[in-house]
Design a protein around this motif. Sequence first.
Motif, PDB file in Angstrom:
ATOM      1  N   UNK A 292      -2.242 -50.430   5.444  1.00  9.11           N
ATOM      2  CA  UNK A 292      -2.705 -50.039   4.116  1.00  9.11           C
ATOM      3  C   UNK A 292      -3.593 -51.138   3.530  1.00  9.11           C
ATOM      4  N   UNK A 293      -4.444 -50.793   2.568  1.00  3.66           N
ATOM      5  CA  UNK A 293      -5.211 -51.848   1.901  1.00  3.66           C
ATOM      6  C   UNK A 293      -4.316 -52.620   0.937  1.00  3.66           C
ATOM      7  N   UNK A 294      -4.606 -53.893   0.714  1.00  7.72           N
ATOM      8  CA  UNK A 294      -3.846 -54.658  -0.289  1.00  7.72           C
ATOM      9  C   UNK A 294      -3.995 -54.019  -1.667  1.00  7.72           C
ATOM     10  N   UNK A 295      -3.018 -54.261  -2.542  1.00 10.85           N
ATOM     11  CA  UNK A 295      -3.063 -53.712  -3.898  1.00 10.85           C
ATOM     12  C   UNK A 295      -4.280 -54.221  -4.662  1.00 10.85           C
ATOM     13  N   UNK A 296      -4.673 -55.470  -4.380  1.00 15.24           N
ATOM     14  CA  UNK A 296      -5.832 -56.071  -5.039  1.00 15.24           C
ATOM     15  C   UNK A 296      -6.814 -56.506  -3.958  1.00 15.24           C
ATOM     16  N   UNK A 297      -8.043 -56.029  -4.071  1.00 10.70           N
ATOM     17  CA  UNK A 297      -9.080 -56.457  -3.130  1.00 10.70           C
ATOM     18  C   UNK A 297      -9.695 -57.754  -3.631  1.00 10.70           C
ATOM     19  N   UNK A 298      -9.691 -58.758  -2.781  1.00 18.15           N
ATOM     20  CA  UNK A 298     -10.301 -60.039  -3.136  1.00 18.15           C
ATOM     21  C   UNK A 298     -11.460 -60.327  -2.180  1.00 18.15           C
ATOM     22  N   UNK A 299     -12.534 -60.828  -2.757  1.00 20.68           N
ATOM     23  CA  UNK A 299     -13.668 -61.339  -1.984  1.00 20.68           C
ATOM     24  C   UNK A 299     -14.257 -62.502  -2.778  1.00 20.68           C
TER      25      UNK A 299
ATOM     26  N   UNK B 290      -5.083 -75.863  -9.989  1.00 20.79           N
ATOM     27  CA  UNK B 290      -3.828 -75.142  -9.820  1.00 20.79           C
ATOM     28  C   UNK B 290      -2.922 -75.251 -11.045  1.00 20.79           C
ATOM     29  N   UNK B 291      -2.350 -74.115 -11.403  1.00 21.36           N
ATOM     30  CA  UNK B 291      -1.292 -74.060 -12.418  1.00 21.36           C
ATOM     31  C   UNK B 291      -0.105 -73.363 -11.773  1.00 21.36           C
ATOM     32  N   UNK B 292       1.067 -73.520 -12.366  1.00 17.52           N
ATOM     33  CA  UNK B 292       2.245 -72.849 -11.820  1.00 17.52           C
ATOM     34  C   UNK B 292       2.130 -71.331 -11.945  1.00 17.52           C
ATOM     35  N   UNK B 293       1.601 -70.842 -13.054  1.00 13.81           N
ATOM     36  CA  UNK B 293       1.410 -69.403 -13.225  1.00 13.81           C
ATOM     37  C   UNK B 293       0.433 -68.873 -12.172  1.00 13.81           C
ATOM     38  N   UNK B 294      -0.626 -69.619 -11.930  1.00 17.30           N
ATOM     39  CA  UNK B 294      -1.608 -69.212 -10.924  1.00 17.30           C
ATOM     40  C   UNK B 294      -1.037 -69.228  -9.513  1.00 17.30           C
ATOM     41  N   UNK B 295      -0.231 -70.236  -9.205  1.00 23.40           N
ATOM     42  CA  UNK B 295       0.414 -70.283  -7.889  1.00 23.40           C
ATOM     43  C   UNK B 295       1.343 -69.094  -7.694  1.00 23.40           C
ATOM     44  N   UNK B 296       2.112 -68.770  -8.729  1.00 24.74           N
ATOM     45  CA  UNK B 296       3.005 -67.612  -8.670  1.00 24.74           C
ATOM     46  C   UNK B 296       2.211 -66.339  -8.383  1.00 24.74           C
ATOM     47  N   UNK B 297       1.150 -66.130  -9.133  1.00 18.88           N
ATOM     48  CA  UNK B 297       0.329 -64.935  -8.939  1.00 18.88           C
ATOM     49  C   UNK B 297      -0.236 -64.907  -7.522  1.00 18.88           C
ATOM     50  N   UNK B 298      -0.721 -66.035  -7.056  1.00 17.42           N
ATOM     51  CA  UNK B 298      -1.329 -66.108  -5.729  1.00 17.42           C
ATOM     52  C   UNK B 298      -0.338 -65.763  -4.624  1.00 17.42           C
ATOM     53  N   UNK B 299       0.836 -66.387  -4.633  1.00 12.64           N
ATOM     54  CA  UNK B 299       1.773 -66.134  -3.533  1.00 12.64           C
ATOM     55  C   UNK B 299       2.261 -64.686  -3.546  1.00 12.64           C
ATOM     56  N   UNK B 300       2.461 -64.108  -4.719  1.00 10.73           N
ATOM     57  CA  UNK B 300       2.877 -62.706  -4.785  1.00 10.73           C
ATOM     58  C   UNK B 300       1.778 -61.792  -4.246  1.00 10.73           C
ATOM     59  N   UNK B 301       0.559 -62.057  -4.655  1.00 10.97           N
ATOM     60  CA  UNK B 301      -0.565 -61.235  -4.225  1.00 10.97           C
ATOM     61  C   UNK B 301      -0.809 -61.362  -2.727  1.00 10.97           C
ATOM     62  N   UNK B 302      -0.730 -62.573  -2.219  1.00 13.92           N
ATOM     63  CA  UNK B 302      -0.958 -62.805  -0.793  1.00 13.92           C
ATOM     64  C   UNK B 302       0.138 -62.132   0.043  1.00 13.92           C
ATOM     65  N   UNK B 303       1.392 -62.305  -0.356  1.00 17.71           N
ATOM     66  CA  UNK B 303       2.480 -61.674   0.409  1.00 17.71           C
ATOM     67  C   UNK B 303       2.324 -60.161   0.408  1.00 17.71           C
ATOM     68  N   UNK B 304       2.033 -59.581  -0.744  1.00 15.78           N
ATOM     69  CA  UNK B 304       1.841 -58.131  -0.817  1.00 15.78           C
ATOM     70  C   UNK B 304       0.695 -57.698   0.094  1.00 15.78           C
ATOM     71  N   UNK B 305      -0.388 -58.461   0.077  1.00 16.27           N
ATOM     72  CA  UNK B 305      -1.551 -58.121   0.903  1.00 16.27           C
ATOM     73  C   UNK B 305      -1.250 -58.140   2.390  1.00 16.27           C
ATOM     74  N   UNK B 306      -0.499 -59.131   2.825  1.00 18.51           N
ATOM     75  CA  UNK B 306      -0.149 -59.210   4.249  1.00 18.51           C
ATOM     76  C   UNK B 306       0.761 -58.066   4.668  1.00 18.51           C
ATOM     77  N   UNK B 307       1.742 -57.745   3.854  1.00 16.59           N
ATOM     78  CA  UNK B 307       2.645 -56.647   4.202  1.00 16.59           C
ATOM     79  C   UNK B 307       1.872 -55.328   4.209  1.00 16.59           C
ATOM     80  N   UNK B 308       0.992 -55.134   3.243  1.00 17.11           N
ATOM     81  CA  UNK B 308       0.163 -53.924   3.229  1.00 17.11           C
ATOM     82  C   UNK B 308      -0.666 -53.829   4.513  1.00 17.11           C
ATOM     83  N   UNK B 309      -1.307 -54.912   4.908  1.00 20.91           N
ATOM     84  CA  UNK B 309      -2.115 -54.891   6.131  1.00 20.91           C
ATOM     85  C   UNK B 309      -1.252 -54.546   7.349  1.00 20.91           C
ATOM     86  N   UNK B 310      -0.049 -55.107   7.402  1.00 20.00           N
ATOM     87  CA  UNK B 310       0.848 -54.820   8.526  1.00 20.00           C
ATOM     88  C   UNK B 310       1.239 -53.341   8.551  1.00 20.00           C
ATOM     89  N   UNK B 311       1.288 -52.716   7.371  1.00 16.46           N
ATOM     90  CA  UNK B 311       1.594 -51.289   7.276  1.00 16.46           C
ATOM     91  C   UNK B 311       0.357 -50.423   7.532  1.00 16.46           C
TER      92      UNK B 311
END
Length: 183
Positions: free
Chosen positions: A72-79, A49-70
């Motif tokens: 819509x697909x998340x902005x970034x597909x992760x597998x 873990x790095x601080x930059x990586x944590x920042x990216x992760x929480x932003x991406x995860x929050x966006x993905x959850x809100x998209x799913x609730x709407x």
Amino acid sequence: MVKHVGPEAPGDERGALLSFIAEQRGGIRRALLGLTAEQASSRPSASELSLAGLLKHVAEVEQGWIARAKGEPPAVHRDESNWHECFVLVGDEDVESQLAYYEKVAAETEAFIRAVPRLDDTFELPKTSWNPKDEWLSMRWLCLHLIRETARHAGHADIVRESLDGATAFALVAAEQQAEAGS
């Protein structure tokens, strides 16, 4: 940046939930104060873990959850093939662009949660590699999940930051308050 969440206005459950999410976002942002790009991307412990990586992760995860609730697909597909990129800056990504993106995501979350008719309204979360079955989740559950997810990583950020230069959350809040007073 929020440092303490006061009592909600009577009957404002969604406002209270959004305030707790904002408080935890502030912890992530605060951990990055005064760091160079190299420091923000460094991994000062046995963890990846790095601080930059944590920042990216929480932003991406929050966006993905809100998209799913709407619905819509998340902005970034992760597998499994690209999950590791969720915690590191790649290409032209930098801390400043990730902070700006996180601000945009936060505004979208706030607008969406304020607009849903009821916190009891649900959305479908289909089965995925990380979710064992199709489920219907409430908007309240979504808010609580975002609080938990962000708080967990804000705690990680505190540890990573202290490992970098000894700065604790209390010291960072004090520095932030001094900077705000000087503005």
